[in-house]
Design an enzyme around this catalytic site. Structure first.
Site, PDB file in Angstrom:
ATOM      1  N   SER A  50     -26.577  11.753  49.571  1.00 39.34           N
ATOM      2  CA  SER A  50     -26.886  12.466  50.809  1.00 39.34           C
ATOM      3  C   SER A  50     -27.824  13.649  50.572  1.00 39.34           C
ATOM      4  O   SER A  50     -28.346  14.228  51.538  1.00 39.34           O
ATOM      5  CB  SER A  50     -25.601  12.967  51.474  1.00 39.34           C
ATOM      6  OG  SER A  50     -24.918  13.890  50.645  1.00 39.34           O
ATOM      7  N   HIS A  51     -28.070  14.014  49.299  1.00 45.07           N
ATOM      8  CA  HIS A  51     -28.956  15.131  49.000  1.00 45.07           C
ATOM      9  C   HIS A  51     -30.084  14.737  48.043  1.00 45.07           C
ATOM     10  O   HIS A  51     -30.718  15.596  47.445  1.00 45.07           O
ATOM     11  CB  HIS A  51     -28.157  16.293  48.403  1.00 45.07           C
ATOM     12  CG  HIS A  51     -27.260  16.961  49.385  1.00 45.07           C
ATOM     13  ND1 HIS A  51     -25.995  16.496  49.660  1.00 45.07           N
ATOM     14  CD2 HIS A  51     -27.448  18.034  50.183  1.00 45.07           C
ATOM     15  CE1 HIS A  51     -25.437  17.282  50.583  1.00 45.07           C
ATOM     16  NE2 HIS A  51     -26.288  18.203  50.916  1.00 45.07           N
ATOM     17  N   ASP A 191     -23.398  13.188  54.627  1.00 43.62           N
ATOM     18  CA  ASP A 191     -22.489  12.051  54.505  1.00 43.62           C
ATOM     19  C   ASP A 191     -22.213  11.431  55.873  1.00 43.62           C
ATOM     20  O   ASP A 191     -22.131  10.202  56.004  1.00 43.62           O
ATOM     21  CB  ASP A 191     -21.176  12.492  53.865  1.00 43.62           C
ATOM     22  CG  ASP A 191     -21.321  12.837  52.395  1.00 43.62           C
ATOM     23  OD1 ASP A 191     -22.195  12.245  51.736  1.00 43.62           O
ATOM     24  OD2 ASP A 191     -20.577  13.699  51.905  1.00 43.62           O
TER      25      ASP A 191
END
Length: 344
Positions: A50-51, A191
């Protein structure tokens, strides 16, 4: 379909080059592009999906909306013995941190504790890169930042707080630092977005729909609903503390302010960030070897009973990526490549 078929494997330096090229093509100045690409590559390398490269979709969208400057350089204000202020000038925060942290480290080593306040920044990444880099230089560190108002307070049903992450880093000689980084919401916004994009149900407790009802539908949370804090009133109180410390305390926006500034375009949150660095050499009583031994005894007591330290999985993923290459979902890779002209 096997995991190999679902993912593409690239060397770390090729992931960094890809991220840099995408950001440069989007109109970002080279110092910003390189600083942001380093953080995005670190996320993908450590399997923080997610990053990682997913954030290229978010950063380029924010640039296209004209909500963030891709060229403004940070202005550093050396503000007294223990404070450094950096005005990011409504650009992304990564370059502001890189430049400001050099002054922060020097001040922390001189007086024992120092604070870095970054104002007028767009922050999209995790906070562990900040505290990990300081821990690797022998300092303990805290980092806090608000976001957009996506999260309902405990007992409420309407967004008032951000996901509001908190990160901490502790230096360890000859070992990876002790690092934790978590949102005060039940899940990170990234997320939630990944579940929505995959049309995958979210766990109960992550959010509510527009009527305030518990839901497993990520789209219902995103479209008119609200995320929830972790731990009920405890997460809500921590989230509020972060709003105050990384907002009004340093003269910057709350998550409500940031969402209003966004005006519905869906860009990266704009606000402030507070980083506090502490030097054990100053704050201890002079026996650093004994202090280190006490800390290591604590960590061993945790791991010897089968528990894991925070970031352990991330460090294991980093070792795999360094050995075998970085795994990138093929769908995400195609989306990232679409941000470049054909043939590049």
């Amino acid at each position: 379909m096997s995991n190999t078929e679902k993912s593409l494997i690239l060397p770390i330096d090729e992931v960094l080059d890809l991220a840099t090229r995408v950001l440069l093509h989007a109109g970002m100045a080279e110092p910003h592009a390189k600083a942001i690409a380093r953080v995005i590559t670190a996320g993908q390398r450590d399997d923080c999906q997610s990053h990682g490269l997913y954030r290229l979709l978010v950063t380029t969208h924010t640039l296209r909306q004209g909500k963030v400057s891709g060229t403004a350089l940070p202005l550093i204000n050396d503000h007294g013995p223990a404070i450094v202020k950096v005005d990011a000038q409504f650009a992304f925060s990564q370059l502001a941190f890189e430049l400001g942290s050099e002054v922060l480290v020097k001040k922390a080593r001189e007086v024992g504790i120092a604070a870095l306040a970054i104002n007028n920044c767009y922050h999209f990444s995790a906070l562990w890169p900040e505290v990990e880099s300081l821990a690797e230089q022998g300092l303990a560190a805290l980092a806090l930042t608000p976001s957009h108002a996506w999260v309902a307070p405990a007992g409420g049903t309407r967004p008032a707080l951000g996901t509001n992450p908190l990160a901490f880093g502790w230096p360890r000689k000859g070992k990876n630092p002790y690092v934790f980084d978590f949102a005060t919401s039940a899940a990170a916004r990234g997320d939630l977005e990944l579940h929505r994009r995959a049309d995958k149900p979210i766990p109960l407790g992550w959010g509510v729909d527009s009527a305030g009802n518990a839901t497993t539908d990520a789209s219902a949370v995103v479209n008119g609903g609200a995320m929830l804090t972790f731990g009920g009133h405890k997460g809500s109180a921590l989230s509020t503390m972060i709003e105050l410390m990384a907002g009004p305390l340093i003269g910057d926006l709350t998550s409500l302010d940031s969402l209003a500034l966004d005006a519905g375009v869906g860009g990266t949150p704009c606000h402030g960030e507070l980083i506090i660095a502490l030097d054990p050499a100053h704050l201890g009583l002079g026996d650093s070897a004994a202090d280190d031994a006490r800390a290591e005894r604590l960590f061993s007591t945790i791991t010897d009973q089968g528990a894991r330290l925070p970031s352990q999985r991330r460090f294991e993923a980093r070792a795999r990526s360094q050995r075998d290459g970085v795994a990138i979902p093929r769908k995400l890779y195609s989306e990232v490549m679409s941000l470049l002209p054909a043939g590049q």
